[in-house]
Design a protein around this motif. Structure first.
Motif, PDB file in Angstrom:
ATOM      1  N   ARG A  20       0.828  -1.211   0.000  1.00  0.00           N
ATOM      2  CA  ARG A  20       0.000   0.000   0.000  1.00  0.00           C
ATOM      3  C   ARG A  20       0.859   1.257   0.000  1.00  0.00           C
ATOM      4  NH1 ARG A  20      -3.268  -3.799   2.657  1.00  0.00           N
ATOM      5  NH2 ARG A  20      -2.296  -3.569   4.709  1.00  0.00           N
ATOM      6  N   PHE A  40       1.032   3.877  -3.105  1.00  0.00           N
ATOM      7  CA  PHE A  40       0.688   5.286  -2.918  1.00  0.00           C
ATOM      8  C   PHE A  40       1.812   6.186  -3.432  1.00  0.00           C
ATOM      9  CE2 PHE A  40       1.355   9.150  -0.557  1.00  0.00           C
ATOM     10  CZ  PHE A  40       0.199   9.837  -0.893  1.00  0.00           C
ATOM     11  N   TYR A  89      -2.708   2.245  -6.992  1.00  0.00           N
ATOM     12  CA  TYR A  89      -3.117   2.447  -5.598  1.00  0.00           C
ATOM     13  C   TYR A  89      -4.595   2.866  -5.530  1.00  0.00           C
ATOM     14  CZ  TYR A  89      -3.852   4.251  -0.968  1.00  0.00           C
ATOM     15  OH  TYR A  89      -4.399   4.473   0.272  1.00  0.00           O
ATOM     16  N   ARG A 125      -7.636   1.131  -3.832  1.00  0.00           N
ATOM     17  CA  ARG A 125      -7.953   1.664  -2.499  1.00  0.00           C
ATOM     18  C   ARG A 125      -8.849   2.888  -2.524  1.00  0.00           C
ATOM     19  NH1 ARG A 125      -7.253  -1.585   1.356  1.00  0.00           N
ATOM     20  NH2 ARG A 125      -6.659  -0.001   2.901  1.00  0.00           N
ATOM     21  N   ARG A 177      -7.154   7.837   7.038  1.00  0.00           N
ATOM     22  CA  ARG A 177      -6.746   6.438   7.169  1.00  0.00           C
ATOM     23  C   ARG A 177      -5.786   6.219   8.340  1.00  0.00           C
ATOM     24  NH1 ARG A 177      -8.333   3.426   2.332  1.00  0.00           N
ATOM     25  NH2 ARG A 177      -8.258   4.767   0.494  1.00  0.00           N
ATOM     26  N   HIS A 178      -5.153   7.289   8.794  1.00  0.00           N
ATOM     27  CA  HIS A 178      -4.240   7.159   9.945  1.00  0.00           C
ATOM     28  C   HIS A 178      -4.931   7.427  11.275  1.00  0.00           C
ATOM     29  CE1 HIS A 178      -1.266   7.111   6.737  1.00  0.00           C
ATOM     30  NE2 HIS A 178      -0.402   6.632   7.600  1.00  0.00           N
ATOM     31  N   TRP A 236       9.187   7.252  12.449  1.00  0.00           N
ATOM     32  CA  TRP A 236       8.827   6.960  11.044  1.00  0.00           C
ATOM     33  C   TRP A 236       9.835   7.633  10.109  1.00  0.00           C
ATOM     34  CZ3 TRP A 236       7.534   9.042   6.352  1.00  0.00           C
ATOM     35  CH2 TRP A 236       6.701   8.305   5.500  1.00  0.00           C
TER      36      TRP A 236
HETATM   37  C1  HEM Z   1      -0.820   2.993   6.435  1.00  0.00           C
HETATM   38  C2  HEM Z   1       1.619   4.401  10.360  1.00  0.00           C
HETATM   39  C3  HEM Z   1       3.085   8.370   8.013  1.00  0.00           C
HETATM   40  C4  HEM Z   1       1.305   6.516   3.922  1.00  0.00           C
HETATM   41  C5  HEM Z   1      -0.292   3.055   7.698  1.00  0.00           C
HETATM   42  C6  HEM Z   1      -0.544   2.078   8.726  1.00  0.00           C
HETATM   43  C7  HEM Z   1       0.140   2.469   9.821  1.00  0.00           C
HETATM   44  C8  HEM Z   1       0.819   3.695   9.502  1.00  0.00           C
HETATM   45  C9  HEM Z   1       0.202   1.770  11.171  1.00  0.00           C
HETATM   46  C10 HEM Z   1      -1.413   0.812   8.538  1.00  0.00           C
HETATM   47  C11 HEM Z   1      -0.622  -0.185   7.749  1.00  0.00           C
HETATM   48  C12 HEM Z   1      -1.442  -0.915   6.715  1.00  0.00           C
HETATM   49  O1  HEM Z   1      -1.659  -0.354   5.619  1.00  0.00           O
HETATM   50  O2  HEM Z   1      -1.819  -2.049   7.014  1.00  0.00           O
HETATM   51  C13 HEM Z   1       2.204   5.627  10.077  1.00  0.00           C
HETATM   52  C14 HEM Z   1       2.953   6.421  11.033  1.00  0.00           C
HETATM   53  C15 HEM Z   1       3.356   7.562  10.387  1.00  0.00           C
HETATM   54  C16 HEM Z   1       2.864   7.460   9.013  1.00  0.00           C
HETATM   55  C17 HEM Z   1       3.239   6.079  12.487  1.00  0.00           C
HETATM   56  C18 HEM Z   1       4.154   8.673  11.015  1.00  0.00           C
HETATM   57  C19 HEM Z   1       4.042   9.957  10.688  1.00  0.00           C
HETATM   58  C20 HEM Z   1       2.772   8.203   6.691  1.00  0.00           C
HETATM   59  C21 HEM Z   1       3.152   9.090   5.619  1.00  0.00           C
HETATM   60  C22 HEM Z   1       2.648   8.565   4.464  1.00  0.00           C
HETATM   61  C23 HEM Z   1       1.953   7.346   4.815  1.00  0.00           C
HETATM   62  C24 HEM Z   1       3.979  10.357   5.807  1.00  0.00           C
HETATM   63  C25 HEM Z   1       2.731   9.074   3.058  1.00  0.00           C
HETATM   64  C26 HEM Z   1       3.752   9.740   2.582  1.00  0.00           C
HETATM   65  C27 HEM Z   1       0.539   5.440   4.260  1.00  0.00           C
HETATM   66  C28 HEM Z   1      -0.285   4.694   3.320  1.00  0.00           C
HETATM   67  C29 HEM Z   1      -0.923   3.696   4.046  1.00  0.00           C
HETATM   68  C30 HEM Z   1      -0.458   3.831   5.421  1.00  0.00           C
HETATM   69  C31 HEM Z   1      -0.423   4.960   1.822  1.00  0.00           C
HETATM   70  C32 HEM Z   1      -1.946   2.686   3.530  1.00  0.00           C
HETATM   71  C33 HEM Z   1      -3.312   3.378   3.477  1.00  0.00           C
HETATM   72  C34 HEM Z   1      -4.402   2.442   2.960  1.00  0.00           C
HETATM   73  O3  HEM Z   1      -4.567   2.357   1.731  1.00  0.00           O
HETATM   74  O4  HEM Z   1      -5.078   1.835   3.784  1.00  0.00           O
HETATM   75  N1  HEM Z   1       0.527   4.021   8.192  1.00  0.00           N
HETATM   76  N2  HEM Z   1       2.177   6.270   8.877  1.00  0.00           N
HETATM   77  N3  HEM Z   1       2.047   7.156   6.165  1.00  0.00           N
HETATM   78  N4  HEM Z   1       0.405   4.889   5.513  1.00  0.00           N
HETATM   79 FE1  HEM Z   1       1.257   5.579   7.187  1.00  0.00          FE
END
Ligand code: HEM
Length: 126
Positions: A48, A52, A63, A67, A75-76, A89
């Motif tokens: 994922r 993205f 993506y 999605r 989503r976060h 991170w």
């Molecule tokens: C998903 C944590 C920042 C992009 C997730 C997931 C977690 C997480 C726990 C679920 C994992 C999964 O998909 O099963 C974090 C933390 C961040 C952070 C702690 C700290 C700032 C970011 C950033 C981006 C990003 C900066 C983009 C540049 C994504 C994407 C998904 C995701 C694309 C999957 C979304 C979906 O389609 O469901 N993140 N993330 N994340 N994160 Fe982050």
């Protein structure tokens, strides 16, 4: 003349594959971040994030076909992301970006975006 996308300029899918794989190698070792990931197997999460980033930088839009709209902040929401989580991170992402050994200008562009995006994902004061 068609403009080369950033995606192509950095080397296409292979580069994003290396970036995101290296990033998750770090996550696997991280006692603060690893518990946030709902699935024990991080393969789906890796797919994922890679999908993205590829889409964001002008590559194939797989993506969103799979999605829908990214809505990344939403989503976060299920995960508590404070400054400590953000910095952890970014630490793993920094190692991953550096491992690519991109030309300086491309590395800076990629890194600046990731810093900005990580700051925008903070959803908790702790
Ligand atoms: C998903 C944590 C920042 C992009 C997730 C997931 C977690 C997480 C726990 C679920 C994992 C999964 O998909 O099963 C974090 C933390 C961040 C952070 C702690 C700290 C700032 C970011 C950033 C981006 C990003 C900066 C983009 C540049 C994504 C994407 C998904 C995701 C694309 C999957 C979304 C979906 O389609 O469901 N993140 N993330 N994340 N994160 Fe982050």
């Amino acid at each position: 003349m068609t403009e080369t996308s950033f995606y192509e300029a950095v080397g296409g899918e292979e580069t994003f594959r290396r970036l995101v794989h290296r990033f998750y190698e770090g996550i696997k070792q991280d006692p603060l971040l690893l518990p946030l990931y709902p699935e024990e197997d991080l393969t789906g999460a890796e797919d994922r994030l890679r999908g993205f980033l590829i889409q964001y930088w002008g590559g194939p839009t797989t993506y969103s076909q799979e999605r829908g709209h990214p809505r990344l902040r939403m989503r976060h929401n299920p995960f508590v992301i404070g400054e400590a989580e953000r910095d952890a991170w970014l630490r793993h992402m920094h190692e991953a970006v550096e491992s690519l050994e991109l030309p300086q200008e491309l590395e800076t562009k990629l890194w600046d975006y990731l810093v900005y995006a990580a700051h925008s994902m903070v959803n908790s004061p702790t």
